[in-house]
Design an enzyme around this catalytic site. Structure first.
Site, PDB file in Angstrom:
ATOM      1  N   HIS A   1      -5.386  -3.628  -2.149  1.00 24.92           N
ATOM      2  CA  HIS A   1      -5.128  -2.645  -3.216  1.00 24.92           C
ATOM      3  C   HIS A   1      -5.112  -3.279  -4.604  1.00 24.92           C
ATOM      4  O   HIS A   1      -4.940  -2.573  -5.592  1.00 24.92           O
ATOM      5  CB  HIS A   1      -3.806  -1.925  -2.970  1.00 24.92           C
ATOM      6  CG  HIS A   1      -3.915  -0.810  -1.984  1.00 24.92           C
ATOM      7  ND1 HIS A   1      -4.464   0.416  -2.295  1.00 24.92           N
ATOM      8  CD2 HIS A   1      -3.567  -0.735  -0.683  1.00 24.92           C
ATOM      9  CE1 HIS A   1      -4.443   1.197  -1.235  1.00 24.92           C
ATOM     10  NE2 HIS A   1      -3.901   0.519  -0.233  1.00 24.92           N
TER      11      HIS A   1
ATOM     12  N   LYS B   1     -12.015   0.091  -1.039  1.00 21.11           N
ATOM     13  CA  LYS B   1     -11.148   0.840  -1.952  1.00 21.11           C
ATOM     14  C   LYS B   1     -11.805   0.887  -3.339  1.00 21.11           C
ATOM     15  O   LYS B   1     -12.731   1.660  -3.535  1.00 21.11           O
ATOM     16  CB  LYS B   1      -9.748   0.257  -1.932  1.00 21.11           C
ATOM     17  CG  LYS B   1      -9.084   0.613  -0.591  1.00 21.11           C
ATOM     18  CD  LYS B   1      -7.797  -0.062  -0.296  1.00 21.11           C
ATOM     19  CE  LYS B   1      -7.277   0.476   1.041  1.00 21.11           C
ATOM     20  NZ  LYS B   1      -6.481  -0.488   1.778  1.00 21.11           N
TER      21      LYS B   1
ATOM     22  N   SER C   1       0.793  -1.223   0.000  1.00 21.42           N
ATOM     23  CA  SER C   1       0.000   0.000   0.000  1.00 21.42           C
ATOM     24  C   SER C   1       0.827   1.276   0.000  1.00 21.42           C
ATOM     25  O   SER C   1       0.331   2.319  -0.409  1.00 21.42           O
ATOM     26  CB  SER C   1      -0.953  -0.007   1.193  1.00 21.42           C
ATOM     27  OG  SER C   1      -0.265  -0.309   2.384  1.00 21.42           O
TER      28      SER C   1
HETATM   29  C1  PLP Z   1      -6.535  -0.690   3.257  1.00 28.15           C
HETATM   30  C2  PLP Z   1      -5.932  -2.011   3.530  1.00 28.15           C
HETATM   31  C3  PLP Z   1      -6.562  -2.903   4.400  1.00 28.15           C
HETATM   32  C4  PLP Z   1      -7.770  -2.508   5.195  1.00 28.15           C
HETATM   33  O1  PLP Z   1      -8.924  -2.411   4.411  1.00 28.15           O
HETATM   34  P1  PLP Z   1     -10.182  -1.609   4.981  1.00 28.15           P
HETATM   35  O2  PLP Z   1     -11.325  -2.177   4.229  1.00 28.15           O
HETATM   36  O3  PLP Z   1      -9.930  -0.162   4.710  1.00 28.15           O
HETATM   37  O4  PLP Z   1     -10.258  -1.886   6.447  1.00 28.15           O
HETATM   38  C5  PLP Z   1      -6.009  -4.164   4.556  1.00 28.15           C
HETATM   39  N1  PLP Z   1      -4.881  -4.517   3.906  1.00 28.15           N
HETATM   40  C6  PLP Z   1      -4.239  -3.673   3.074  1.00 28.15           C
HETATM   41  C7  PLP Z   1      -3.001  -4.120   2.366  1.00 28.15           C
HETATM   42  C8  PLP Z   1      -4.749  -2.394   2.875  1.00 28.15           C
HETATM   43  O5  PLP Z   1      -4.102  -1.550   2.062  1.00 28.15           O
END
Ligand code: PLP
Length: 412
Positions: free
Chosen positions: A223, A254, A195
């Site tokens: 992601h 996302k 990320s």
């Molecule tokens: C954003 C993210 C999460 C968490 O996801 P949410 O739905 O926002 O809680 C988990 N793992 C990774 C690699 C992320 O980038």
């Protein structure tokens, strides 16, 4: 500010119980990395208003513009009218609505797996899964740059944690060999897309290792969902590893534009998580409107692949232009981005935050990220492309990035 609020703040600041927190905040201020939350006044869009200022937005994870897509909006409104606003209970007591099951079945079909369970967020999907499928006799092998939710889940499991160097498959194998004769189960886990740097995890090579050593393979595709693979099926599909990854995690927060996380795998894995994953058992399920929006989001992945094509075309253009202008967007002292996540590496935390603030003043929203979110000395302004940015918006953003960097003497 109302006088009541002022009064509360005054009293609380005199109580000594939490003085250690104030001291740490003072420390952040002295390092220049303390921040205030920027407040979005309107929709999560390519041009929007934060704190009253119009900005081109390069800070969201709204990869495909689904946060405000008319079809997701309509689906949410229809669900509110039909089912109300809340589910009223955790899934295992009385809070499993038909629409929750429909979403899980839709995701499982989309991913080509037996079954799926949806959690309240990607964070709880990871933390709840890692902590429940292993115990203290077991081992977790985790990439050093894996997401915080994986790290927390690993700690909660009480399994023994071995961290391998970033994307270093040989190092992962060394660690697996060391514990080859230990009785515990072994889990290898990687982010599909990292990320903070936007590089892609070595999913296929790690899957080979898992096959060789009999380890469980898990990928967090937060992601990569909606970004990589056929119609955005994720990194596991991108590497054609669906049959060899035991636990696939994705997010609905996302690219899918709403909120939630999910785990895909065998029917028994999902049934086990229904019985043992603590966020599933002890926290209320999604409002029906969120499930409805997510279902509409997967329809769009299936029916409008041109959004994903636009996302990649925008990414290619943006990254080429940045490199041409002399920016370090990874690949020198940090991993090289291979996805729409585009870090502009500055190094110093204070300078990074100053750059981000100066960009904002010029009409560009791009978040500064410093220690402890990224390693000390590798602070960056992180830009994320979306399919919905127009060429004119991207050009304007590039101009602001370059002119501000020149003025602050940040370009090599
Ligand atoms: C954003 C993210 C999460 C968490 O996801 P949410 O739905 O926002 O809680 C988990 N793992 C990774 C690699 C992320 O980038």
């Amino acid at each position: 500010m109302s006088s009541a609020t002022t009064l509360l703040e005054d009293t609380s600041s005199k109580r000594p119980q939490l003085a250690h927190l104030s001291a740490q905040l003072d420390d952040l201020r002295s390092r220049g990395t303390h921040f205030k939350l920027r407040v979005l006044d309107d929709e999560q869009a390519q041009v929007c208003h934060y704190d009253g200022r119009e900005v081109i937005n390069l800070a969201s994870n709204n990869y495909l513009g689904l946060c405000n897509h008319p079809k997701l909006r309509e689906a949410a409104i229809a669900a509110v009218e039909k089912y109300g606003v809340g589910s009223g209970a955790v899934r295992t007591i009385a809070g499993t609505m038909r629409i929750h099951m429909e979403l899980e079945e839709k995701i499982a079909r989309f991913k080509g797996v037996e079954a799926c369970v949806v959690f309240q967020s990607g964070f709880t999907a990871n933390a709840g899964t890692v902590s429940s499928i292993l115990g203290k006799e077991d081992f977790i092998l985790s990439d050093e740059l894996n997401h915080a939710s994986i790290i927390d889940g690993a700690r909660l499991s009480r399994a023994k944690i071995k961290v391998f160097r970033h994307k270093d498959v040989a190092h992962a194998e060394e660690l697996l060999k060391e514990i080859e004769n230990e009785p515990g189960r072994k889990l290898v886990i990687t982010d599909g897309v990292f990320s903070m740097d936007g590089d892609i995890g070595p999913v296929a090579a790690l899957a080979d290792l898992c096959d060789k050593y009999g380890a469980i393979m898990m990928v967090d595709d937060a992601h990569a969902s909606g970004v990589l693979g056929r119609n955005g099926r994720g990194s596991v599909d991108h590497f054609d590893c669906t049959q060899r990854v035991d636990v696939q995690v994705g997010t609905l927060s996302k690219a899918i534009g709403a909120l939630g996380g999910y785990v895909c795998g065998s029917r028994d894995l999902i049934d086990y998580l229904y019985h043992r994953a603590r966020p599933f058992l002890f926290s209320t399920s999604h409002p029906p409107s969120v499930a409805a929006s997510c279902i509409a989001g997967f329809d769009i992945l299936e029916n409008e692949p041109e959004r994903i094509e636009r996302l990649w075309a925008n990414t290619k253009y943006f990254q080429e232009q940045l490199t041409g202008a002399g920016f370090d967007i990874g690949g020198r002292t940090t991993p090289k981005s291979e996805t729409p996540i585009t870090p502009i590496i500055i190094g110093d935390g204070r300078k990074t935050m100053e750059y981000s603030r100066a960009l904002f003043e010029q009409g560009l929203m791009a978040t500064g990220i410093a220690f402890p979110t990224v390693p000390e000395g590798k602070a960056r302004v992180r830009c994320i492309m979306t399919s919905e940015h127009t060429r004119a918006q991207i050009d304007k953003a590039l101009e602001i990035l370059a002119s501000t960097a020149k003025r602050m003497d940040l370009l090599a």
